[in-house]
Design a protein around this motif. Structure first.
Motif, mmCIF file in Angstrom:
data_model
loop_
_atom_site.group_PDB
_atom_site.id
_atom_site.type_symbol
_atom_site.label_atom_id
_atom_site.label_comp_id
_atom_site.label_asym_id
_atom_site.label_seq_id
_atom_site.Cartn_x
_atom_site.Cartn_y
_atom_site.Cartn_z
ATOM 1 N N MET A 182 35.942 -13.346 -12.057
ATOM 2 C CA MET A 182 35.014 -12.432 -10.760
ATOM 3 C C MET A 182 33.716 -11.973 -11.411
ATOM 4 O O MET A 182 32.883 -11.625 -10.735
ATOM 5 N N ILE A 194 44.966 -8.498 -3.261
ATOM 6 C CA ILE A 194 43.515 -8.247 -2.952
ATOM 7 C C ILE A 194 43.139 -8.077 -1.599
ATOM 8 O O ILE A 194 42.304 -7.144 -1.163
ATOM 9 N N ILE A 236 43.556 -4.218 -0.896
ATOM 10 C CA ILE A 236 42.536 -3.521 -1.285
ATOM 11 C C ILE A 236 41.558 -3.648 -0.248
ATOM 12 O O ILE A 236 40.926 -2.494 -0.050
ATOM 13 N N ILE A 274 39.708 -13.747 -1.372
ATOM 14 C CA ILE A 274 38.586 -13.490 -2.248
ATOM 15 C C ILE A 274 37.302 -13.501 -1.601
ATOM 16 O O ILE A 274 36.255 -13.075 -1.996
ATOM 17 N N LEU A 281 36.257 -10.352 0.056
ATOM 18 C CA LEU A 281 36.026 -9.220 -1.151
ATOM 19 C C LEU A 281 34.543 -9.792 -1.535
ATOM 20 O O LEU A 281 33.773 -8.655 -1.494
ATOM 21 N N GLU A 340 31.308 -7.030 -0.841
ATOM 22 C CA GLU A 340 30.566 -6.602 -2.092
ATOM 23 C C GLU A 340 28.970 -6.992 -1.828
ATOM 24 O O GLU A 340 28.312 -6.083 -1.954
ATOM 25 N N HIS A 391 29.701 -0.884 -4.027
ATOM 26 C CA HIS A 391 30.922 -1.573 -4.516
ATOM 27 C C HIS A 391 32.000 -1.171 -3.293
ATOM 28 O O HIS A 391 31.889 -0.043 -2.666
ATOM 29 N N GLU A 431 38.574 -1.511 -9.615
ATOM 30 C CA GLU A 431 37.187 -2.265 -9.925
ATOM 31 C C GLU A 431 37.325 -3.105 -11.262
ATOM 32 O O GLU A 431 37.131 -4.345 -11.365
ATOM 33 N N ILE A 449 39.587 -6.185 -9.904
ATOM 34 C CA ILE A 449 38.606 -7.125 -9.312
ATOM 35 C C ILE A 449 37.810 -8.053 -10.321
ATOM 36 O O ILE A 449 37.596 -9.139 -10.157
ATOM 37 N N GLU A 450 37.286 -7.292 -11.170
ATOM 38 C CA GLU A 450 36.615 -7.864 -12.156
ATOM 39 C C GLU A 450 37.211 -9.052 -13.030
ATOM 40 O O GLU A 450 36.617 -10.125 -13.440
ATOM 41 N N ILE A 481 39.764 -10.881 -11.845
ATOM 42 C CA ILE A 481 40.240 -11.959 -11.011
ATOM 43 C C ILE A 481 39.612 -13.341 -11.576
ATOM 44 O O ILE A 481 38.619 -13.538 -11.828
#
Length: 238
Positions: free
Chosen positions: A1, A65, A68, A130, A133, A137, A179, A187, A190-191, A193
């Protein structure tokens, strides 16, 4: 991600160069005039709460996910209330016949604002967590640029009118960080993933498309602001 987030950041910096933001920084223009585009943005702003409630949010869920995302939607689904407050403080809340209000909201002047809604509904309606998300973002990134400029303008307006905005102010900027709402742990989650090659390519395309959509919306706001030089005028449309 991480690659997708890096692309969003790159596109965000390009987005920040759009002419509207230069207009908003120009202190030779009355600060209220620099936010004169606010009525034009109303269809998007007023729809954003429902986008969060009915498209981003999905409850119950067992997907971490999506969980969140759900939490984030409860932060973002009520900002339109602050917008309504600020219309009065910006002297844009003029009496208007109901039919004229409807005519304005569905006019050519606001078509880009409505079109952005339709595009977000289109890409969110069948989206995976995803993809949702990524849409959030991008939305957060563009909002952060907009409200960074608007918050500075609101300070100028307060100095002139002694009226404190909430939507176009630091109050709103504080939650438009660029974000999704969450802790550093979220955070990092998420990074980290992992995406398949197919999902990654689809994500790259989605980011590009969404920034194009927001760019079209922003360019329409500038045209509106320049065509409505009297910020006290009534929007009595024929």
């Amino acid at each position: 991600m991480k690659e997708i987030l890096a692309l969003i950041e790159k596109q965000k910096q390009e987005f920040a160069q759009l002419p509207l933001f230069e207009f908003m920084k120009d202190q030779s223009i009355d600060p209220r005039q620099r936010l004169a585009w606010a009525p034009c943005a109303a269809p998007f702003i007023m729809n954003f709460g429902e986008l969060n409630k009915y498209y981003f949010r999905e409850e119950p869920t067992s997907d971490p996910i999506q969980a969140i995302i759900n939490k984030h939607t409860y932060e973002d689904d009520h900002h339109w209330l602050w917008f309504l407050e600020d219309l009065d403080k910006l002297e844009l809340d003029q009496p208007l016949k109901f039919s004229n209000a409807l005519r304005f909201l569905w006019s050519d002047e606001t078509k880009n604002s409505r079109w952005l809604n339709y595009q977000l509904y289109r890409y969110t309606s069948q989206a995976t967590p995803i993809q949702k998300l990524i849409i959030i973002e991008v939305t957060e990134a563009t909002g952060n640029i907009m409200f960074s400029h608007a918050a500075k303008i609101s300070k100028e307006i307060k100095a002139i009118t002694n009226k404190q905005c909430r939507y176009f102010a630091d109050f709103h900027l504080a939650v438009e960080t660029g974000h999704m709402t969450g802790s550093s742990d979220i955070e990092k989650f998420i990074e980290d993933i992992e995406l398949s090659e197919e999902t990654r390519q689809e994500a790259f395309e989605l980011v590009e498309i969404l920034f194009e959509c927001f760019g079209k919306f922003i360019n329409g706001l500038l045209i509106y602001a320049k065509n409505h030089k009297n910020f006290q005028q009534k929007y009595e449309l024929i």
